[in-house]
Design a protein around this motif. Structure first.
Motif, PDB file in Angstrom:
ATOM      1  N   VAL A 153       0.825  -1.215   0.000  1.00 50.63           N
ATOM      2  CA  VAL A 153       0.000   0.000   0.000  1.00 50.63           C
ATOM      3  C   VAL A 153       0.856   1.260   0.000  1.00 50.63           C
ATOM      4  CG1 VAL A 153      -1.749   1.303   1.274  1.00 50.63           C
ATOM      5  CG2 VAL A 153      -1.872  -1.198   1.186  1.00 50.63           C
ATOM      6  N   GLY A 154       1.966   1.243   0.755  1.00 50.20           N
ATOM      7  CA  GLY A 154       2.804   2.426   0.956  1.00 50.20           C
ATOM      8  C   GLY A 154       3.285   3.112  -0.315  1.00 50.20           C
ATOM      9  N   PRO A 155       3.863   2.382  -1.269  1.00 47.03           N
ATOM     10  CA  PRO A 155       4.378   3.040  -2.476  1.00 47.03           C
ATOM     11  C   PRO A 155       3.315   3.789  -3.281  1.00 47.03           C
ATOM     12  CG  PRO A 155       5.285   0.833  -2.276  1.00 47.03           C
ATOM     13  CD  PRO A 155       4.217   0.950  -1.236  1.00 47.03           C
ATOM     14  N   LEU A 156       2.083   3.256  -3.317  1.00 49.15           N
ATOM     15  CA  LEU A 156       1.011   3.946  -4.046  1.00 49.15           C
ATOM     16  C   LEU A 156       0.650   5.249  -3.348  1.00 49.15           C
ATOM     17  CD1 LEU A 156      -1.267   0.887  -4.917  1.00 49.15           C
ATOM     18  CD2 LEU A 156       0.394   2.046  -6.392  1.00 49.15           C
ATOM     19  N   LEU A 157       0.619   5.217  -1.993  1.00 49.53           N
ATOM     20  CA  LEU A 157       0.399   6.438  -1.218  1.00 49.53           C
ATOM     21  C   LEU A 157       1.542   7.419  -1.455  1.00 49.53           C
ATOM     22  CD1 LEU A 157      -1.093   8.066   1.016  1.00 49.53           C
ATOM     23  CD2 LEU A 157       0.274   6.791   2.701  1.00 49.53           C
ATOM     24  N   GLY A 158       2.775   6.883  -1.505  1.00 48.79           N
ATOM     25  CA  GLY A 158       3.949   7.708  -1.732  1.00 48.79           C
ATOM     26  C   GLY A 158       3.926   8.397  -3.089  1.00 48.79           C
ATOM     27  N   ALA A 159       3.469   7.676  -4.106  1.00 47.83           N
ATOM     28  CA  ALA A 159       3.389   8.251  -5.450  1.00 47.83           C
ATOM     29  C   ALA A 159       2.402   9.414  -5.479  1.00 47.83           C
ATOM     30  CB  ALA A 159       2.965   7.183  -6.455  1.00 47.83           C
ATOM     31  N   TYR A 160       1.284   9.259  -4.748  1.00 50.06           N
ATOM     32  CA  TYR A 160       0.284  10.338  -4.665  1.00 50.06           C
ATOM     33  C   TYR A 160       0.849  11.547  -3.918  1.00 50.06           C
ATOM     34  CZ  TYR A 160      -3.787  12.943  -3.051  1.00 50.06           C
ATOM     35  OH  TYR A 160      -4.680  13.942  -2.755  1.00 50.06           O
ATOM     36  N   LEU A 161       1.463  11.292  -2.759  1.00 55.15           N
ATOM     37  CA  LEU A 161       2.013  12.381  -1.954  1.00 55.15           C
ATOM     38  C   LEU A 161       3.182  13.076  -2.655  1.00 55.15           C
ATOM     39  CD1 LEU A 161       1.922  10.749   1.615  1.00 55.15           C
ATOM     40  CD2 LEU A 161       0.431  12.542   0.729  1.00 55.15           C
ATOM     41  N   ALA A 162       3.932  12.314  -3.453  1.00 56.18           N
ATOM     42  CA  ALA A 162       5.064  12.901  -4.189  1.00 56.18           C
ATOM     43  C   ALA A 162       4.584  13.947  -5.178  1.00 56.18           C
ATOM     44  CB  ALA A 162       5.850  11.815  -4.914  1.00 56.18           C
ATOM     45  N   VAL A 163       3.376  13.728  -5.717  1.00 53.90           N
ATOM     46  CA  VAL A 163       2.797  14.686  -6.666  1.00 53.90           C
ATOM     47  C   VAL A 163       2.206  15.885  -5.919  1.00 53.90           C
ATOM     48  CG1 VAL A 163       0.986  15.031  -8.397  1.00 53.90           C
ATOM     49  CG2 VAL A 163       2.316  12.912  -8.382  1.00 53.90           C
ATOM     50  N   LEU A 258       6.860  -1.513  -6.894  1.00 52.91           N
ATOM     51  CA  LEU A 258       7.091  -1.852  -5.482  1.00 52.91           C
ATOM     52  C   LEU A 258       5.879  -2.576  -4.888  1.00 52.91           C
ATOM     53  CD1 LEU A 258       8.875   1.342  -4.068  1.00 52.91           C
ATOM     54  CD2 LEU A 258       9.910  -0.824  -4.731  1.00 52.91           C
ATOM     55  N   SER A 259       4.691  -2.119  -5.271  1.00 52.90           N
ATOM     56  CA  SER A 259       3.468  -2.781  -4.785  1.00 52.90           C
ATOM     57  C   SER A 259       3.338  -4.192  -5.349  1.00 52.90           C
ATOM     58  CB  SER A 259       2.239  -1.946  -5.162  1.00 52.90           C
ATOM     59  OG  SER A 259       2.256  -0.705  -4.490  1.00 52.90           O
ATOM     60  N   ILE A 260       3.665  -4.361  -6.636  1.00 56.53           N
ATOM     61  CA  ILE A 260       3.656  -5.696  -7.246  1.00 56.53           C
ATOM     62  C   ILE A 260       4.633  -6.612  -6.507  1.00 56.53           C
ATOM     63  CG2 ILE A 260       4.328  -7.011  -9.317  1.00 56.53           C
ATOM     64  CD1 ILE A 260       3.222  -4.664 -10.992  1.00 56.53           C
ATOM     65  N   ASN A 261       5.807  -6.083  -6.188  1.00 60.69           N
ATOM     66  CA  ASN A 261       6.822  -6.839  -5.460  1.00 60.69           C
ATOM     67  C   ASN A 261       6.283  -7.344  -4.122  1.00 60.69           C
ATOM     68  OD1 ASN A 261       9.180  -6.253  -3.169  1.00 60.69           O
ATOM     69  ND2 ASN A 261       9.904  -7.486  -4.885  1.00 60.69           N
ATOM     70  N   ALA A 262       5.656  -6.437  -3.363  1.00 66.16           N
ATOM     71  CA  ALA A 262       5.155  -6.803  -2.036  1.00 66.16           C
ATOM     72  C   ALA A 262       4.018  -7.818  -2.113  1.00 66.16           C
ATOM     73  CB  ALA A 262       4.697  -5.547  -1.297  1.00 66.16           C
ATOM     74  N   VAL A 263       3.082  -7.601  -3.051  1.00 70.73           N
ATOM     75  CA  VAL A 263       1.949  -8.535  -3.208  1.00 70.73           C
ATOM     76  C   VAL A 263       2.450  -9.915  -3.641  1.00 70.73           C
ATOM     77  CG1 VAL A 263      -0.125  -9.024  -4.562  1.00 70.73           C
ATOM     78  CG2 VAL A 263       0.262  -6.716  -3.678  1.00 70.73           C
ATOM     79  N   MET A 264       3.414  -9.934  -4.567  1.00 72.18           N
ATOM     80  CA  MET A 264       3.974 -11.217  -5.018  1.00 72.18           C
ATOM     81  C   MET A 264       4.642 -11.971  -3.875  1.00 72.18           C
ATOM     82  SD  MET A 264       5.661 -10.636  -8.784  1.00 72.18           S
ATOM     83  CE  MET A 264       6.413 -12.288  -8.746  1.00 72.18           C
ATOM     84  N   VAL A 265       5.373 -11.233  -3.013  1.00 71.64           N
ATOM     85  CA  VAL A 265       6.032 -11.882  -1.869  1.00 71.64           C
ATOM     86  C   VAL A 265       4.994 -12.527  -0.955  1.00 71.64           C
ATOM     87  CG1 VAL A 265       7.386 -11.497   0.226  1.00 71.64           C
ATOM     88  CG2 VAL A 265       8.119 -10.458  -1.925  1.00 71.64           C
ATOM     89  N   VAL A 266       3.897 -11.797  -0.679  1.00 71.56           N
ATOM     90  CA  VAL A 266       2.836 -12.329   0.191  1.00 71.56           C
ATOM     91  C   VAL A 266       2.213 -13.587  -0.421  1.00 71.56           C
ATOM     92  CG1 VAL A 266       0.536 -11.875   1.145  1.00 71.56           C
ATOM     93  CG2 VAL A 266       2.295 -10.104   1.255  1.00 71.56           C
ATOM     94  N   LEU A 267       1.919 -13.536  -1.729  1.00 69.96           N
ATOM     95  CA  LEU A 267       1.211 -14.642  -2.385  1.00 69.96           C
ATOM     96  C   LEU A 267       2.110 -15.835  -2.715  1.00 69.96           C
ATOM     97  CD1 LEU A 267      -1.071 -12.668  -4.886  1.00 69.96           C
ATOM     98  CD2 LEU A 267      -1.714 -13.645  -2.672  1.00 69.96           C
ATOM     99  N   LEU A 268       3.377 -15.571  -3.057  1.00 67.15           N
ATOM    100  CA  LEU A 268       4.236 -16.633  -3.595  1.00 67.15           C
ATOM    101  C   LEU A 268       5.275 -17.177  -2.620  1.00 67.15           C
ATOM    102  CD1 LEU A 268       4.935 -15.254  -7.197  1.00 67.15           C
ATOM    103  CD2 LEU A 268       3.173 -16.859  -6.473  1.00 67.15           C
ATOM    104  N   GLN A 269       5.464 -16.500  -1.479  1.00 70.23           N
ATOM    105  CA  GLN A 269       6.502 -16.934  -0.531  1.00 70.23           C
ATOM    106  C   GLN A 269       6.338 -18.410  -0.150  1.00 70.23           C
ATOM    107  OE1 GLN A 269       9.213 -15.093   0.995  1.00 70.23           O
ATOM    108  NE2 GLN A 269       9.775 -17.163   1.542  1.00 70.23           N
TER     109      GLN A 269
END
Length: 404
Positions: A153-163, A258-269
């Motif tokens: 979730v964090g990186p998507l929030l970060g992308a919004y706040l960066a703008v 970054l979000s894809i990375n985190a979701v993949m780790v949760v699902l595929l670990q």
């Protein structure tokens, strides 16, 4: 309802506070730190090497803090170390918000790495203290999941706040850490936790150096993982800078990656780990290095969304294969009475996280992204030579362990 209540009661309330705090704190941290390189490039117009030093100083101070934090926890107890380090991390992000010069960013990120290295191992030890032995693995699995929920979730929030406002991201993270430390302090007081002190042998810098000088297999493993971390560190330092300058909507693409990375780790670990158990640990490490190498090579030739997603898929699979396996190998090398010292010695692998952003920043500026990521790709493949040599020595000294 009773089932839900029973699930909650399996862990101490403070364990749940630590898990919930992990989601909030890591989520807000992932909204800021991955974008720190972009912020420094945009707002301070820093040379990539200086950006690399600023990013890399955090894991370097974390190496030192890993030993110092353990010593302080043994001496003064876990409660003051956890509360103090968490409060310091809150102040760091408020400091980022008002910092204007490169020097302050370097000092603050060094303090961030130091504080994090105090809090993380002490927090994990407290989870173990407050959880039945049979349920500890479940608690640590939930903690790992909590980290990756925050990371998704964090990186998507970060992308919004960066703008909207880059400094607002630092403020939000500082507030989240402050709320976390307040709730944790109140809960510790409510449940009269006292001040538990760590048990076992103290891990010192000197004892770790002594172990590395004696154990050749461990030495080769550490050298190999330094190279792996050298490659992986590009993800938070030079990848975002390169994407911002080379493709459209680079910041948004990076945050989605970054979000894809985190979701993949949760699902595929779990499924990947289950498959990996059928192979020798060294084979898993080598496969992980190959995937990580492919991911880095792909970044050298990115043209847009699709190539970025292919790169992060390769890197995530490599990460899942290699990082748990390296910890398992350290555990295999260690004797029971020296396990803490061996894991302390393994912290030297974080040197790769310090060197990677600096060397990578120099190559990015002087030679461009294609040369940088091609070099990193071949360097990561070179780690396999160290793993093979370390494994060869280990097999000679402990063949029975390797066969099992």
């Amino acid at each position: 309802m009773n089932k839900l209540k029973g699930y909650y009661k399996q862990f101490h309330p403070i364990v749940w506070v630590l898990l919930g705090g992990t989601v909030l704190a890591r989520g807000s941290a992932f909204a800021t730190l991955p974008f720190l390189a972009i912020y420094l490039s945009r707002n301070l117009d820093l040379h990539p090497v200086l950006i690399g030093i600023t990013i890399g100083i955090s894991p370097l101070s974390g190496v030192i803090g890993g030993f110092l934090g353990g010593h302080l926890s043994d001496k003064y107890g876990r409660k003051p170390v956890m509360i103090g380090s968490l409060f310091a991390m809150s102040l760091v992000y408020f400091g980022f918000m008002i910092a204007e010069t490169p020097g302050w960013f370097i000092v603050l990120n060094a303090l961030n790495g130091l504080s994090g290295s105090f809090f993380e191992p002490t927090g994990q030890a407290l989870i173990a203290d407050l959880t039945e032995k049979s349920k500890r693995m479940r608690a640590f699995s939930l903690r790992y999941t909590a980290i990756n929920i925050g990371a998704s979730v964090g990186p998507l929030l970060g992308a919004y706040l960066a703008v909207v406002s880059a400094k607002s991201a630092f403020m939000v993270t500082g507030i989240m850490y402050f709320i976390y430390v307040l709730i944790l302090s109140l809960m510790m007081k409510k449940y009269n936790l006292g001040n538990p002190v760590g048990e076992g042998s103290k891990v010192t810098f000197a004892s770790s150096l002594k172990i590395i000088s004696k154990d050749k297999a461990l030495r080769y493993l550490i050298l190999g993982t330094i190279i792996i971390n050298f490659g992986y560190s590009q993800m938070e330092s030079n990848v975002p800078q390169y994407l911002e300058s080379s493709i459209a909507n680079g910041v948004l693409v990076y945050s989605v990656m970054l979000s894809i990375n985190a979701v993949m780790v949760v699902l595929l670990q779990m499924p990947i780990s289950h498959i990996a158990e059928k192979f020798k640990t060294m084979q898993v490490m080598m496969a992980g290095a190959v995937f990580l190498s492919l991911g880095m090579l792909t970044f050298g030739f990115v043209t847009g969304w699709y190539t970025c997603i292919i790169a992060i898929i390769f890197i995530t699979i490599g990460e899942i294969l290699i990082f748990p396996s390296s910890s398992y190998l350290v555990d295999q090398l260690a004797t029971d009475e020296l396990r803490g010292t061996y894991f302390g010695a393994a912290q030297f692998r974080r040197i790769g996280h310090f060197l990677g952003p600096i060397v990578g920043g120099f190559l990015l500026k002087e030679a461009g992204g294609t040369i940088l990521f091609t070099f990193v790709s071949f360097a990561v493949l070179g780690s396999i030579l160290f793993f093979i040599q370390g494994n060869r020595i280990f097999v000679k000294t402990a063949p029975s362990v390797m066969k099992s």
